[in-house]
Design a protein around this motif. Structure first.
Motif, mmCIF file in Angstrom:
data_model
loop_
_atom_site.group_PDB
_atom_site.id
_atom_site.type_symbol
_atom_site.label_atom_id
_atom_site.label_comp_id
_atom_site.label_asym_id
_atom_site.label_seq_id
_atom_site.Cartn_x
_atom_site.Cartn_y
_atom_site.Cartn_z
ATOM 1 N N GLU A 41 -12.940 -5.263 9.314
ATOM 2 C CA GLU A 41 -12.444 -4.531 8.145
ATOM 3 C C GLU A 41 -13.605 -3.797 7.471
ATOM 4 O OE1 GLU A 41 -9.797 -5.448 4.133
ATOM 5 O OE2 GLU A 41 -11.122 -6.987 4.942
ATOM 6 N N THR A 86 0.816 -1.224 0.000
ATOM 7 C CA THR A 86 0.000 0.000 0.000
ATOM 8 C C THR A 86 0.849 1.273 0.000
ATOM 9 O OG1 THR A 86 -0.132 0.022 2.429
ATOM 10 C CG2 THR A 86 -1.850 -1.181 1.237
ATOM 11 N N ARG A 142 -6.443 3.318 -2.404
ATOM 12 C CA ARG A 142 -7.285 2.187 -2.019
ATOM 13 C C ARG A 142 -8.751 2.590 -2.085
ATOM 14 N NH1 ARG A 142 -5.264 3.414 3.295
ATOM 15 N NH2 ARG A 142 -6.890 4.293 4.622
ATOM 16 N N VAL A 176 -12.293 3.231 -0.518
ATOM 17 C CA VAL A 176 -12.726 3.712 0.794
ATOM 18 C C VAL A 176 -14.242 3.892 0.782
ATOM 19 C CG1 VAL A 176 -10.533 4.884 1.205
ATOM 20 C CG2 VAL A 176 -12.435 6.144 0.171
ATOM 21 N N LYS A 201 -9.718 -4.268 -4.249
ATOM 22 C CA LYS A 201 -8.317 -3.885 -4.365
ATOM 23 C C LYS A 201 -7.965 -3.144 -5.651
ATOM 24 C CE LYS A 201 -7.557 -5.800 -0.421
ATOM 25 N NZ LYS A 201 -7.407 -4.938 0.779
ATOM 26 N N CYS A 233 -18.954 2.796 -2.218
ATOM 27 C CA CYS A 233 -17.493 2.900 -2.194
ATOM 28 C C CYS A 233 -17.001 3.882 -3.259
ATOM 29 C CB CYS A 233 -16.846 1.532 -2.437
ATOM 30 S SG CYS A 233 -17.352 0.258 -1.262
ATOM 31 N N CYS A 236 -13.917 -1.282 -7.398
ATOM 32 C CA CYS A 236 -14.387 -0.333 -6.391
ATOM 33 C C CYS A 236 -15.493 0.558 -6.956
ATOM 34 C CB CYS A 236 -13.207 0.514 -5.905
ATOM 35 S SG CYS A 236 -13.636 1.778 -4.682
ATOM 36 N N ASN A 269 -12.679 -1.696 1.752
ATOM 37 C CA ASN A 269 -11.255 -2.016 1.718
ATOM 38 C C ASN A 269 -10.987 -3.364 1.057
ATOM 39 O OD1 ASN A 269 -8.543 -1.063 2.635
ATOM 40 N ND2 ASN A 269 -8.558 -3.061 3.653
ATOM 41 N N VAL A 324 -8.427 1.316 7.892
ATOM 42 C CA VAL A 324 -9.143 0.279 7.142
ATOM 43 C C VAL A 324 -10.075 -0.523 8.034
ATOM 44 C CG1 VAL A 324 -7.262 0.108 5.487
ATOM 45 C CG2 VAL A 324 -7.335 -1.474 7.410
#
Length: 713
Positions: free
Chosen positions: A626, A254, A652, A654, A633, A644, A638, A630, A612
């Motif tokens: 988690e 990351t 990343r 979120v 990936k 998201c 996403c 998150n 996260v």
């Protein structure tokens, strides 16, 4: 003596027939404190003059006289070790409890009679017999007395596990069955969490207990009675990752650029490095970057020092671009040793040691051709010129031939050597007087560096002395700051200023420049034009101003061959795994059900501090889990999730928030509300933006999370 009511009677028993200073000193000390008249109540005798019966009675603790001697000896041996009696030995039978008895070095506790008696150690009059009596725990003290090593606290219950566990502050050590102080004897959650490596707060019982499954090796972990399993799921968390033999893993998945200072993430550099700094197994460990070519980088693995160097395949790249490349670097090992590794990364075309905070790089002698294209060898002066060149600077730091002032720095050099190499040491100014003539050490020794220079004018400037002499007569200089000897690591009989035939100017000039031998890393002296030198080590640090904070230019992670965890989520079916909030179904044939990320974070405060993770109060008891977003990936996946959004700043997926939306986007998002109460307008989550101003909030919590974290009320 009893008849005459004599209070004090003194005897000195000497070994020799003739008087010595020792026994006369003893007489001068003892005689004045005997009862009057002193001469009648004092004897200075050679030991053979004392009848056997009398001598035996003196040494017999059960005899009339011997009991007094033993009592006095125990009193001297006990000193302040017996707090129950104010530091004064008392007759052992007067100790009515085991703790008080064992705290008195003159006594021993008898389990069969539950009574306290004299320690057998007091019978030993000689040190060798005393120290040989390990069965009774005897110890020779004050140079004259044999007493039992006093026991206090939990050690009193060694060999008695039931009695040990019955004590509130004691526990049985699982490794050797001794009774030790309870490691997690904390009264509240805050105190418990202050020792997170050893202790964990038990919400159910509201007490602090020893953290289970702390074993660091697979064998002891599996054999543990705590119900543990050896887990090699990769990665486990953000600070410590696990590796599996033969399976590539990314140490810094990351990583993104974040810097402060006069340089920004758009600053360009000549390279970057990823280094196996601790635990490197040559021939077994490999760092690689399979994606670097697609990102416009070249990756060069140096298997001797265990460093992967990255450099741009074309124009110099920015720190942001290097961070993206480092994030794809993988570590793989075929070693069966199962030992931990420490892996670090840094910006710059050398590796940055976390131990010293300085950069280092070993160059082969071909690099000297940058200074002299016709050079076939690498002279000391050419190596220094290459180190300090403007083209060789790293983030504002100017390089120089390496200086070594500590054993730790010398260890760093040895690990990164790839052949014999020059260092920044010389005695060319005055034969036999060795100085550091480069870097901050040279400057500290009085050298004045001209613009673009990081070394002394060795013909006119001395530098920092670190010793003088040759061979075994070499004497280190004294460090003016610490008062200790300056560090050196010369090989046997070096430096020797050899003046015979050699592939250089030994015969005419001697040997005036320091270098590392290979592969030992020890130091030797050579003439500056020696033809068998393989290269040199440049160092950066202390000359020039680094334009970013050093903590922003490097990072480190620890890899372990697995982690011992509680036996949950193991061998669960898919249905059972998904029903357990602490588990996550990942599929596959090896270990399809694994411990879910974040669940090992023990409390809400630490959970919320992790970007996260979030504290889930929808399960009972509440726990750290988690964040859903998150799990996605890549940006494409996403973006398909309604709740998201991909954050380029942290690279990343979120949770979608309303704050960055403008008015149009805000109205298009069902969960958001355009709030004009502030005048300028702001996009907020509708559940907050539509709430009236409140003075009091009454929370009715049925999840149990309040009692779990704040106690039952």
């Amino acid at each position: 003596l009893d008849t005459e009511q004599v209070k004090v009677f003194g005897v000195v028993a000497r070994k020799n027939a003739q008087h010595t200073k020792a026994d006369l000193d003893a007489e001068a000390t003892l005689k004045p404190i005997t009862s009057d008249p002193h001469d009648s109540h004092f004897q200075n005798l050679q030991i053979d003059e004392i009848p056997d019966k009398v001598l035996g009675d003196i040494c017999d603790p059960n005899g009339l006289f011997g009991s007094l001697v033993v009592g006095a000896a125990a009193q001297q041996g006990a000193g302040a070790a017996n707090p129950a009696s104010g530091g004064v030995h008392q007759p052992c039978p007067q100790h009515l409890d085991q703790a008080g008895c064992l705290a008195d070095p003159g006594c021993v506790w008898f389990d069969n009679s539950l009574s306290c008696g004299d320690s057998p150690c007091l019978h030993h009059c000689e040190e060798k017999n005393c120290t040989a009596d390990t069965a009774n725990g005897c110890k020779w003290t004050n140079g004259t007395i044999c007493v039992r090593e006093p026991k206090t606290g939990c050690e009193i219950y060694n060999g008695k596990p039931a009695d040990c566990e019955a004590q509130k502050d004691c526990q049985v050590d699982k490794d050797n069955s001794t009774c030790i102080d309870k490691k997690c004897n904390r009264d509240n959650e805050q105190g418990c969490l202050a020792d997170p490596d050893d202790c964990v707060w038990n919400n159910l019982n509201q007490d602090c207990v020893e953290r289970p499954c702390k074993e660091t090796e697979e064998g002891p972990c599996v054999a543990s009675t705590d119900g543990c399993v050896w887990q090699t799921t990769i990665p486990l968390n953000s600070t410590v990752s696990a590796y599996a033999r033969g399976q590539p893993m990314t140490p810094f998945p990351t990583l993104t650029c974040t810097v402060s200072g006069s340089c920004s993430c758009s600053e360009t550099v000549k390279g970057a490095a990823v280094d196996i700094e601790e635990g490197y197994v040559k021939g077994k460990d490999v760092l690689a970057c399979d994606q670097c070519a697609a990102l416009g980088f070249e990756a060069e693995w140096h298997d001797v020092p265990g460093v992967l160097y990255l450099k741009s395949a074309g124009a110099q790249k920015t720190l942001t671009e290097y961070a993206a490349a480092i994030a794809t670097v993988t570590f793989t090992t075929t070693s069966d040793a199962g030992s931990p590794r420490t892996i670090s990364w840094n910006y710059g075309h050398a590796f940055l040691s976390s131990a010293t905070g300085h950069y280092y790089h070993y160059y082969t002698k071909s690099e000297c051709q940058n200074v002299d294209p016709k050079a076939t060898d690498c002279h000391w002066s050419q190596a220094q010129a290459e180190c300090e060149s403007a083209d060789n600077m790293i983030l504002g730091l100017r390089g120089y031939l390496m200086t070594i002032t500590t054993e730790e720095e010398d260890r760093v050099a040895k690990m990164k050597l790839e052949g014999q190499g020059w260092m920044g040491a010389s005695d060319v100014r005055e034969e036999g007087k060795w100085n550091w003539v480069t870097g901050p050490e040279g400057a500290a020794g009085g050298c004045v560096y001209a613009s673009g220079k990081s070394g002394c004018n060795i013909q006119t400037e001395t530098g920092l002395p670190f010793g003088e002499g040759t061979g075994s007569s070499f004497a280190p200089a004294i460090d003016q700051t610490t008062g200790r000897d300056m560090y050196d690591n010369w090989a046997n009989d070096e430096p020797n200023d050899f003046r015979g035939p050699c592939p250089g100017s030994c015969a005419t000039d001697g040997e005036d420049y320091g270098h590392f031998l290979w592969p030992s890393g020890e130091w030797n002296d050579y003439p500056g034009d020696h033809q068998q030198i393989d290269g040199y080590i440049c160092e950066w640090g202390g000359v020039g101003d680094m334009c970013v904070d050093v903590d922003d230019a490097t990072g480190v992670t620890d890899l372990v061959p697995g982690v011992c965890v509680e036996k949950i989520c193991i061998n669960d079916t898919e249905t059972d795994c998904k029903a357990n909030p602490k588990c996550e179904w990942v599929g596959g044939n090896v270990q399809p059900c694994v411990v879910a990320p974040c669940v090992e974070i023990p409390n809400e405060k630490e959970c919320d501090a992790d970007p996260v993770c979030h504290w889930d109060v929808t399960v009972s008891p509440s726990l750290c889990k988690e964040k859903i977003c998150n799990k996605y990936k890549d940006p494409a996946t996403c973006s398909t999730k309604d709740d998201c959004m991909w954050d380029d700043g942290v690279n990343r997926c979120v949770d979608k928030v309303c704050d960055p939306f403008d008015r149009c986007d805000c109205k298009a998002e069902p969960r958001c509300f355009w709030d004009t109460s502030s005048g300028t307008g702001k996009c907020v989550e509708s559940r907050y933006g539509q709430c009236p101003t409140l003075d009091v909030v009454l929370l009715l919590d049925g999840s149990g999370s309040m009692s779990q974290n704040f106690g039952r009320h």
